[in-house]
Write an enzyme that holds these catalytic residues in place. Structure first.
Site, PDB file in Angstrom:
ATOM      1  N   CYS A   1       0.837  -1.202   0.000  1.00  0.00           N
ATOM      2  CA  CYS A   1       0.000   0.000   0.000  1.00  0.00           C
ATOM      3  C   CYS A   1       0.878   1.262   0.000  1.00  0.00           C
ATOM      4  O   CYS A   1       1.658   1.445  -0.923  1.00  0.00           O
ATOM      5  CB  CYS A   1      -1.003  -0.027   1.147  1.00  0.00           C
ATOM      6  SG  CYS A   1      -2.357   1.157   0.929  1.00  0.00           S
TER       7      CYS A   1
ATOM      8  N   HIS B   1      -3.609  -4.936  -1.037  1.00  0.00           N
ATOM      9  CA  HIS B   1      -3.303  -5.575   0.239  1.00  0.00           C
ATOM     10  C   HIS B   1      -3.364  -7.094   0.086  1.00  0.00           C
ATOM     11  O   HIS B   1      -4.449  -7.677   0.152  1.00  0.00           O
ATOM     12  CB  HIS B   1      -4.316  -5.138   1.306  1.00  0.00           C
ATOM     13  CG  HIS B   1      -4.128  -3.745   1.789  1.00  0.00           C
ATOM     14  ND1 HIS B   1      -3.331  -3.435   2.861  1.00  0.00           N
ATOM     15  CD2 HIS B   1      -4.620  -2.571   1.327  1.00  0.00           C
ATOM     16  CE1 HIS B   1      -3.348  -2.127   3.063  1.00  0.00           C
ATOM     17  NE2 HIS B   1      -4.118  -1.578   2.139  1.00  0.00           N
TER      18      HIS B   1
ATOM     19  N   GLU C   1      -2.528  -9.296   2.214  1.00  0.00           N
ATOM     20  CA  GLU C   1      -2.965  -9.894   3.476  1.00  0.00           C
ATOM     21  C   GLU C   1      -4.479  -9.851   3.646  1.00  0.00           C
ATOM     22  O   GLU C   1      -5.035 -10.521   4.533  1.00  0.00           O
ATOM     23  CB  GLU C   1      -2.278  -9.198   4.658  1.00  0.00           C
ATOM     24  CG  GLU C   1      -2.836  -7.857   5.050  1.00  0.00           C
ATOM     25  CD  GLU C   1      -2.385  -6.681   4.179  1.00  0.00           C
ATOM     26  OE1 GLU C   1      -2.623  -5.528   4.577  1.00  0.00           O
ATOM     27  OE2 GLU C   1      -1.779  -6.925   3.107  1.00  0.00           O
TER      28      GLU C   1
END
Length: 211
Positions: free
Chosen positions: A83, A192, A194
């Site tokens: 990010c 992202h 994750e």
């Protein structure tokens, strides 16, 4: 073979626990640290980032992190940004007319997307190069984005034909923008991983397996 050691850079960024948990899930030992020895000695360094480009750069400089990041990259030691932690590797960012200098690993300006709806929140496909290691096994999957700013122009020249240029992955929201880069020891993603489900975990596993 033991689990690789990954340091998540602790410079005050928020929303890091999901990234730490995802890295553990794909086989890494994970530590949150701002200790220079831990950062330099880890098998991999993850640079997170949330918020404004200029604020993140101020926090990075206050922690001394640019020096350690630069030493790792110069020594061919793996670093990954996510990010705003991806954005800071470019030359500069412009938000609300305010310019801030980045880490300058790549040319490019982080600026507001010209899109009908901002922020860009949600799942989108990306267009990685065919030879991408980052997207091995997930080239046709969607990833989760949360951002209003990105690099939209890429002008990178390699003078030595023996040097492999960075591999650039693009996405689209109103305009084309850089979604990820692979450049030797330095990988980074605007999205992202994750928070991108199975595809994101596989992408992080691909990185961990290079450590």
């Amino acid at each position: 073979m033991g689990r690789p050691e990954v340091v998540v850079l602790d410079y005050g960024a928020g929303n890091i626990h999901s990234a730490m948990n995802a890295l553990r899930h794909v086989g890494a030992n994970v530590e949150l640290s701002r200790d220079s020895k831990a950062i330099l000695n880890a098998d991999g360094l993850l640079v997170p980032g949330v918020g404004a480009f200029g604020t993140v750069m101020e926090d990075l400089r206050a922690s001394g992190a640019p020096r350690w990041i630069g030493q790792r990259i110069a020594g061919n030691r793996p670093v990954m940004g996510i990010c705003v932690g991806h954005q800071v590797f470019f030359e500069r960012g412009v938000e609300h007319g305010v310019q801030a200098e980045g880490l300058g690993e790549w040319p490019g300006v982080v600026e507001q997307l010209d899109a009908p709806m901002l922020p860009h929140i949600g799942w989108d496909f990306v267009c990685p190069p065919a030879e991408s290691d980052m997207f091995e096994g997930v080239a046709n999957e969607r990833f989760y984005f949360v951002h209003s700013y990105a690099v939209q122009k890429w002008d990178f020249e390699v003078g030595n034909p023996k040097i492999k240029p960075p591999q650039v992955t693009w996405a689209h929201h109103g305009v084309d923008f850089i979604a990820a880069i692979e450049n030797g020891p330095l990988w980074s993603t605007q999205f992202h991983p994750e928070k991108s489900g199975r595809a994101g975990l596989q992408l992080l596993r691909n990185w961990v397996e290079t450590l």
